[in-house]
Design a protein around this motif. Structure first.
Motif, PDB file in Angstrom:
ATOM      1  N   ALA A 186       0.831  -1.207   0.000  1.00  0.00           N
ATOM      2  CA  ALA A 186       0.000   0.000   0.000  1.00  0.00           C
ATOM      3  C   ALA A 186       0.860   1.249   0.000  1.00  0.00           C
ATOM      4  O   ALA A 186       1.917   1.313   0.636  1.00  0.00           O
ATOM      5  CB  ALA A 186      -0.907   0.020   1.234  1.00  0.00           C
ATOM      6  N   ILE A 189      -3.983   2.249   1.513  1.00  0.00           N
ATOM      7  CA  ILE A 189      -4.064   1.259   2.593  1.00  0.00           C
ATOM      8  C   ILE A 189      -5.495   0.800   2.842  1.00  0.00           C
ATOM      9  O   ILE A 189      -5.722  -0.306   3.349  1.00  0.00           O
ATOM     10  CB  ILE A 189      -3.472   1.840   3.908  1.00  0.00           C
ATOM     11  N   TYR A 236       3.762  -1.067   3.719  1.00  0.00           N
ATOM     12  CA  TYR A 236       2.930   0.133   3.682  1.00  0.00           C
ATOM     13  C   TYR A 236       3.820   1.358   3.788  1.00  0.00           C
ATOM     14  O   TYR A 236       4.608   1.484   4.727  1.00  0.00           O
ATOM     15  CB  TYR A 236       1.919   0.053   4.835  1.00  0.00           C
TER      16      TYR A 236
END
Length: 307
Positions: free
Chosen positions: A169, A174, A208
């Motif tokens: 992400a 996300i 992420y």
């Protein structure tokens, strides 16, 4: 997640015909006439015209608003008992009096809907009319309507073979991946309760990246899930423009700089890995190529396009 949110009887009477008159609901492929001030970007309905979407539009009512970060508001929305979605999907978001239809991925999981009758959206501030309305006009009690769509889903059946997930992400990308991570944790809880008889769950690793820790949405609950299932769930959180020290409780999970090829390769098994990507277009295009270079088949690389 706190007490259950109920869709009020008044909101349940906020039926589709009256909402349609307010929102002038177009079909998913209908194009609006362009004025001399031509739109600089394609709207949500056009971008997703080829995607799956449900036929039904459901009334809903905002029952909670929190600041997830300085730029992101998190809405808690009570929905009809008939509303359903799969982890990773988005909603067409209809606002009375706002012609533009929003498109936002759910950041909650189906388990929360089943338990509390709510879904959650995390929306970054922009001047796009639906996002602007959420940040400047939406209040607890605001009535909206939603229609579920999207092919970017993780919805394993108990009979499905075990796979390993790689979730990548960037920024507010996300949202659907957090939904998938929460859904995976929920299935692991079911397996604990049944002694492993319900689902064949492999591992899930989340990469992420955001500008700084303040913009790393859901970081505390991501870390909590990884600590609860350390043999199944893991994460590497990246900050690319962090100018201050990282809080001590976050430090073991934080990396400065972008997601690296070496990090991705460590979590790619061409036979077992299914990768979900969501973020800015350059990131998706570059990482998709990298993953294929690692031998991951193209059909095992799924991405959500928000451009």
């Amino acid at each position: 997640m706190g007490s259950r949110c109920f869709l009020s009887s008044a909101a349940r009477r906020f039926v589709q015909p009256s909402l349609l008159r307010c929102c002038r609901l177009p079909g998913p492929t209908k194009r609006r006439n362009m004025s001399s001030k031509r739109q600089t970007s394609v709207d949500h309905l056009e971008k997703t015209a080829s995607n799956y979407r449900q036929n039904d539009l459901y009334p809903a009512q905002v029952c909670g608003i929190t600041d997830e970060s300085e730029t992101v508001k998190r809405l808690r929305i009570a929905v009809s008992p008939d509303f359903s979605f799969k982890a990773g999907q988005w909603v067409d978001f209809f606002i009375p009096g706002v012609e533009t239809v929003g498109g936002f991925s759910m950041c909650s999981c189906p388990g929360l809907l089943q338990k509390e009758g709510v879904v959650e959206l995390a929306v970054k501030y922009t001047k796009h009319p639906p996002a602007h309305w959420i940040h400047t006009m939406c209040t607890v009690g605001s009535r909206v309507a939603m229609r579920v769509g999207g092919d970017f889903v993780f919805n394993p059946a108990p009979s499905d073979p075990s796979i390993d997930l790689l979730l990548v992400a960037g920024g507010v990308g996300i949202n659907p991946l957090y939904s998938i991570l929460l859904h995976t944790a929920g299935l692991l809880h079911l397996n604990q309760a049944s002694g492993g008889r319900d689902y064949k769950i492999g591992s899930a690793h989340l990469c992420y990246s955001a500008k700084n820790t303040q913009e790393l949405l859901f970081k505390s609950s991501i870390i909590e899930a990884c600590r609860e299932f350390p043999d199944k769930l893991s994460c590497d959180l990246h900050v690319t423009q962090q100018s201050t020290d990282v809080d001590s409780h976050l430090q073991p999970f934080i990396n400065r700089g972008r997601i690296t090829e070496e990090e991705l390769q460590a979590h790619v098994d061409p036979q077992r890995t299914l990768c979900f990507l969501c973020g800015p277009r350059p990131m998706i295009e570059a990482l998709s190529k990298t993953l294929m270079d690692f031998g991951l088949p193209k059909d095992r690389i799924l991405f959500e396009k928000w451009w």
